[in-house]
Design an enzyme around this catalytic site. Structure first.
Site, mmCIF file in Angstrom:
data_model
loop_
_atom_site.group_PDB
_atom_site.id
_atom_site.type_symbol
_atom_site.label_atom_id
_atom_site.label_comp_id
_atom_site.label_asym_id
_atom_site.label_seq_id
_atom_site.Cartn_x
_atom_site.Cartn_y
_atom_site.Cartn_z
ATOM 1 N N THR A 121 126.071 -35.361 30.552
ATOM 2 C CA THR A 121 124.838 -36.169 30.438
ATOM 3 C C THR A 121 124.749 -36.678 29.001
ATOM 4 O O THR A 121 125.371 -37.676 28.665
ATOM 5 C CB THR A 121 123.585 -35.364 30.827
ATOM 6 N N LYS A 158 129.412 -28.568 31.150
ATOM 7 C CA LYS A 158 128.565 -29.562 30.495
ATOM 8 C C LYS A 158 127.327 -28.842 29.988
ATOM 9 O O LYS A 158 126.943 -27.783 30.498
ATOM 10 C CB LYS A 158 128.180 -30.705 31.429
ATOM 11 N N THR A 177 120.193 -25.219 31.058
ATOM 12 C CA THR A 177 120.808 -26.519 31.344
ATOM 13 C C THR A 177 122.271 -26.653 31.060
ATOM 14 O O THR A 177 122.718 -27.375 30.179
ATOM 15 C CB THR A 177 120.161 -27.677 30.631
ATOM 16 N N GLU A 191 122.497 -31.173 21.362
ATOM 17 C CA GLU A 191 121.924 -32.490 21.090
ATOM 18 C C GLU A 191 121.681 -32.674 19.597
ATOM 19 O O GLU A 191 120.917 -31.941 18.982
ATOM 20 C CB GLU A 191 120.648 -32.689 21.900
#
Lengths: 409, 409
Positions: free
Chosen positions: A159, A185, A196, A282
């Site tokens: 993603t 991922k 996640t 991130e």
């Protein structure tokens, strides 16, 4: 961790273990033209196991996968989409996950209760099933047994990740070569307890599903559950393992002479994937590796290591290459674990900055240089007992904020 | 909270209750010329109480203040410095805190075991005691009973705070006017359980120290312990309350007809200070107020509200004015509390975005406009029981990262 009982396979992927093919394509769930639908297929029924998010809100694909694995622990395939998590989508979402399972089974020519389903992406929007279904129809032609198949699959599950995450090792089990590979991922919403992330392990080892489940759980606690990016856990995490048995070793049991090698190899694969997720957090610019030793127990060490790695202040300081050990010891003190407040040593890499809980003069220039590197070690010795643990995370940066201030738009 | 039993005193401060003077000056601990040393003096022995950080590593001033309060719950003064936390400073730090106490007592002409000491700032560096001591000598001349004295004190306790934080109310206790005021600092390292904040409450109510201690603890749990900026807790937090008794009311007990008014007034003062700290969180542009109702218990509601307000993903989304309810429900689901996964309603302010755990169409433009405001409400109804709670926090911004990437330098 003792002597390494396995060898790393450079360039290996989920198609390296015997019996597996994989593939991926763009079906239209992502706005870019990157792959967003992937599949792994095992040519024989594979012993399978899985661990799932602890979040109370679990996405529809998890229900479907749980059911499939409940039918005897056998899988032939896993179908995965990115771009949409199919979470908080109610009855229609569940019907969509079941349709993904059934359609993938038909396209691949396997039984639908042997197909696992995984999704990752935005929460609360219905899947565009026309796009998913037309993608599924084209998937069989994309299946490959070489590294390209693995690469296509790895890309399809990403993603906000910047890089593909893959790891592969081989080991010897009663004279047979056993291979273990994994793809994963995960970039945001990463926290201990399967946050996640999606992970997929393939191996050609012969091992029963119940033992595979036990080992997967044990290894997850030392790898995926020891990373955090932002403390949030998602509705969609899962780690699925499939063992084809085609290495033709004597079935692995806890008494098998090479069982330890298998566990250690699996741990390596999962730890490498976990570290890759942390490093690709991130907005991250660095991997932070926190090791706590001398704790009252391994569990105490784990909790303390995770508290340090989860501290926004520690993460910001590492981003700024600031040797701010005060924030590290403050994190140690609020982890809710036994700590002797007078005996804590802290090192940044090898640089001693706190000894017996007192500041030690250190060369700020050398510390700055060290903290500017792409991997930063925070090493804490509580000098209390023999408990130890390692956790992984990343720095907190301007880009983390930028990415998450407008994810939906 | 029912009918308001108190009145807000606009422009009031810690010197408004009868019997208190305060002051502040710059002694040289901060690099700028802002005040960094402050004092509150009560002209009579004040019944006193305090709550402290739960962090295992407690700074030297906390030890000294605990000892002082252990001598019968009476204080005459509190001396505070900013710019240096005097934490992780060992025996020298403890000696320095004791010297601050003794020197302040001498300068103010009070007994040293009736002086509390508080410090905030960088961890692990020794106080420059020559500067502190020469500041203490000049402090008595700075003491004022008017609002300027309160302002000078408020400024002296700030670190990365941008604004002074003060609140004042008055109420009636058996015909006498009772005033309660408070001042606080706190900007980073803010988390439930008294995280990097200092708070000082003055009141002229007549109340015994043991009851004041009980009430202070109760009110703290509904105010300061319901805020978070970054999840980190500090080594230095404390909240000190002093009651001069000069309002001359009949001593407050739990049976006093106006006891509820006193508690409610104190709760208001502490909640206002807590909200001011959250709004002034490092780098914050908005106050986030999360209210959870319909929970299984108040404790469950508190835990869920704090998990939402502590989520980096929720905080980033609010900064970006992104109506990302998926992150809110993911936080609800990982709070470790009982939740019925099918009955959750979520509103952003009054805008319903999730009903019975399913997305509801809403006007994105109206939501965007709402989220751009300087106060954002996240309102969750679990539709399970009657438990409720409110927590406060702030958005996660580029400036949070900037401030914390190089705090020491």
């Amino acid at each position: 961790m003792g002597n390494q009982l396995y060898s790393i396979v450079e360039g290996g992927g989920v198609t390296t273990p015997k019996g597996f093919k994989a593939g991926g394509l763009h079906c239209g769930l992502k706005k870019t033209d990157r792959h967003d639908l992937g599949v792994i297929l095992c040519e024989v029924p594979a012993a399978a196991a899985a661990v799932y998010t602890t979040n109370l809100f679990q996405a529809a694909p998890l229900l479907v996968t749980r059911e499939a694995l409940g039918q005897g622990g056998i899988l032939r395939a896993v179908i995965v989409n990115s771009g949409n998590a199919n979470a908080c989508t109610g009855a229609q979402g569940e019907a969509d996950a079941r349709a993904m399972q059934a359609n993938a089974a038909e396209a691949l020519g396997v039984s639908k209760d042997q197909v696992a389903v995984a999704s990752t992406g935005v929460i609360g929007e219905l899947l565009k099933m026309d796009r998913v279904n037309s993608g599924i129809e084209k998937l069989p032609a994309k299946l490959r047994g070489d590294v390209q198949g693995s690469d296509d699959f790895c890309q399809a599950i990403l993603t906000t990740d910047l890089v593909k995450k893959v790891s592969c090792v081989t080991l010897n089990a009663d004279g047979r070569q056993v291979t273990i590979a994994g793809a994963a991922k995960g970039s945001g919403m990463i926290h201990p307890n399967m946050a996640t992330m999606l992970g997929f392990v393939t191996t050609d080892a012969r091992i029963g599903a119940p033992l595979l489940q036990e080992v997967l759980r044990e290894v997850t606690n030392l790898s995926f559950n020891m990373i955090t990016v932002d403390g949030d856990t998602s509705t969609n995490d899962m780690l699925v393992a499939m063992a084809s048995g085609l290495a033709d070793n004597t079935e692995l049991t806890r008494n098998h002479p090479d069982f330890a090698a298998f566990v250690d190899g699996l741990r390596h694969v999962c730890a490498e994937l976990a570290k890759a997720i942390a490093r690709d957090g991130e907005g991250a610019t660095k991997l932070i590796e926190t090791t706590v030793i001398g704790a009252a127990s391994d569990e105490a060490a784990q909790a303390i290591a995770k508290t340090i790695i989860g501290s926004s202040l520690v993460k910001s300081a590492v981003f700024g290459a600031d040797a701010n050990w005060g924030r590290i010891i403050a994190a140690v003190g609020r982890a809710g674990q036994p700590v002797n407040v007078g005996t804590v040593d802290i090192r940044l890499g090898d640089i001693l900055v706190l000894e017996q809980s007192r500041p030690v003069p250190f060369d700020e220039d050398i510390a700055l240089e060290y903290l500017k590197g792409d991997t930063v070690g925070i090493n804490v010795n509580l000098n209390m007992g023999s408990g130890q643990a390692t956790a992984w995370g990343c720095d907190l940066t301007y880009d983390y904020v930028r990415i998450n201030a407008a994810y939906r738009t």
